[in-house]
Design an enzyme around this catalytic site. Structure first.
Site, PDB file in Angstrom:
ATOM      1  N   GLY A  60      83.028  70.058  66.057  1.00  0.00           N
ATOM      2  CA  GLY A  60      84.105  70.335  66.991  1.00  0.00           C
ATOM      3  C   GLY A  60      85.414  70.515  66.248  1.00  0.00           C
ATOM      4  N   GLU A  62      87.972  68.473  66.202  1.00  0.00           N
ATOM      5  CA  GLU A  62      88.512  67.235  65.651  1.00  0.00           C
ATOM      6  C   GLU A  62      87.539  66.465  64.769  1.00  0.00           C
ATOM      7  OE1 GLU A  62      88.572  67.737  69.037  1.00  0.00           O
ATOM      8  OE2 GLU A  62      90.636  68.477  69.190  1.00  0.00           O
ATOM      9  N   VAL A  64      83.172  66.202  62.979  1.00  0.00           N
ATOM     10  CA  VAL A  64      81.819  66.699  62.735  1.00  0.00           C
ATOM     11  C   VAL A  64      80.876  65.506  62.834  1.00  0.00           C
ATOM     12  CG1 VAL A  64      80.278  67.906  61.139  1.00  0.00           C
ATOM     13  CG2 VAL A  64      82.724  68.470  61.198  1.00  0.00           C
ATOM     14  N   VAL A  65      79.750  65.686  63.518  1.00  0.00           N
ATOM     15  CA  VAL A  65      78.780  64.611  63.687  1.00  0.00           C
ATOM     16  C   VAL A  65      77.575  64.880  62.798  1.00  0.00           C
ATOM     17  CG1 VAL A  65      77.332  63.332  65.318  1.00  0.00           C
ATOM     18  CG2 VAL A  65      79.563  64.215  66.052  1.00  0.00           C
ATOM     19  N   LYS A  78      80.182  60.147  63.227  1.00  0.00           N
ATOM     20  CA  LYS A  78      81.227  61.079  63.650  1.00  0.00           C
ATOM     21  C   LYS A  78      82.374  60.984  62.661  1.00  0.00           C
ATOM     22  CE  LYS A  78      83.994  62.383  67.702  1.00  0.00           C
ATOM     23  NZ  LYS A  78      84.306  62.066  69.129  1.00  0.00           N
ATOM     24  N   ASP A 169      87.240  64.367  79.820  1.00  0.00           N
ATOM     25  CA  ASP A 169      86.376  65.381  79.205  1.00  0.00           C
ATOM     26  C   ASP A 169      84.915  65.133  79.574  1.00  0.00           C
ATOM     27  OD1 ASP A 169      85.980  67.676  77.733  1.00  0.00           O
ATOM     28  OD2 ASP A 169      85.816  66.641  75.810  1.00  0.00           O
TER      29      ASP A 169
END
Length: 231
Positions: A60, A62, A64-65, A78, A169
Site C-alpha cells: 500500500g 503507507e 508493505v506486508v 507490516k 476504512d
C-alpha cells in the site's frame, strides 16, 4: 449558659469538618480514563532480523506486508514507510490503538518495533481477506454465513466506537479471514478519535463518517462480479 456556648460551637464545627471530608473524597476514575493494561504486554523492540521475512503479501501507500516467522510461528509483518513526521504519528497511533483493543473479531498485534529504522507491526498470518475470497475465489456465502460475518464485524466496530474511535476504512480488503473463516477487522492506519474529526471538519458528532468514494469491496465491480476490473 456561657459555659455551653463554646461547647456547642466546637461540636458544630467538628460535625461540619467531618461531613466535608466525606463529601470531597474523590471518586475512582471511570474505566475509560484508566491507563490501558494491554499495551505493556506487546513487545516493542523486535528487530527485523528476528522475523525471517519471506514473500510480499500486499503493498500500500503507507506500508508493505510480508510473510514472516517469529518464535516458530507464521506471522504477517507490516513494515511502514516513514518519510515524514505524519507517517510516524500514524504508525504510533495505529500501534497504540491495536495494542489496546482486545476483541475476537479484531486483528491483534503480537509484537512491534517502534524504533528506527524499521518501524513494523507483527500480526497473526491470516488465510486471506474477505475481498480475495469473494472476488478472486468466487465465494458466495449463505445467509447464515453472511449474518454471522456481519454480526461479528458489527460487534468489533462497536468495541472500537466504545473507545471513541472511528475506523474510517472498513472494506472487504481490510477484513482478514482465519483458517476457519472467522473475520478479523484490520488496518487502523486511518482511524482517529471522533472528537478530533469533529474539531478538524467542523461537523457534528452524528455526522462523523468517511467521505468520498469507497476504496474497496464491491464498488467498481461490474455485473459479472469478480471478473470485472476496477476503474
Amino acid at each position: 449558659m456561657r459555659m455551653r456556648t463554646p461547647s456547642t460551637r466546637v461540636h458544630a464545627h467538628t460535625h461540619t469538618h467531618t461531613h466535608n471530608t466525606h463529601t470531597h473524597t474523590p471518586p475512582p476514575p471511570p474505566p475509560h480514563a484508566r491507563p490501558p493494561r494491554a499495551a505493556a504486554a506487546v513487545p516493542l523492540d523486535v528487530p527485523l532480523s528476528a522475523l525471517a521475512l519471506g514473500a510480499e503479501l500486499s503493498r500500500g501507500a503507507e506500508a508493505v506486508v510480508y510473510r514472516g516467522r517469529l518464535g516458530g510461528r507464521d506471522v504477517a509483518v507490516k513494515k511502514f514507510t516513514i518519510a515524514r513526521s505524519d507517517d510516524l504519528a500514524r504508525f504510533r497511533s495505529e500501534l497504540a490503538l491495536m495494542s489496546e483493543l482486545h476483541h475476537p473479531a479484531i486483528c491483534p498485534v503480537l509484537a512491534a518495533n517502534a524504533l528506527p529504522p524499521a518501524y513494523l507491526l507483527v500480526m497473526p498470518l491470516a488465510a486471506g481477506t474477505l475481498h480475495g475470497r469473494v472476488h478472486r475465489q468466487g465465494w458466495r456465502p449463505s445467509w447464515r454465513e453472511l449474518l454471522a460475518l456481519g454480526a461479528a464485524l458489527a460487534d468489533a466496530l462497536a468495541a472500537v466506537h466504545a473507545r471513541g474511535v472511528v475506523h474510517r476504512d472498513v472494506k472487504a480488503a481490510n477484513v482478514l479471514l482465519t483458517e476457519d473463516g472467522a473475520p478479523l477487522l484490520s488496518d487502523f492506519g486511518l482511524a482517529a478519535p471522533a472528537e478530533q474529526l469533529v474539531a478538524q471538519n467542523n461537523i457534528t458528532q452524528a455526522a462523523v463518517r468517511s467521505r468520498g468514494m469507497p476504496s474497496g469491496g464491491s464498488w467498481g465491480q461490474g455485473p459479472s462480479g469478480a471478473g470485472a476490473a476496477r476503474p
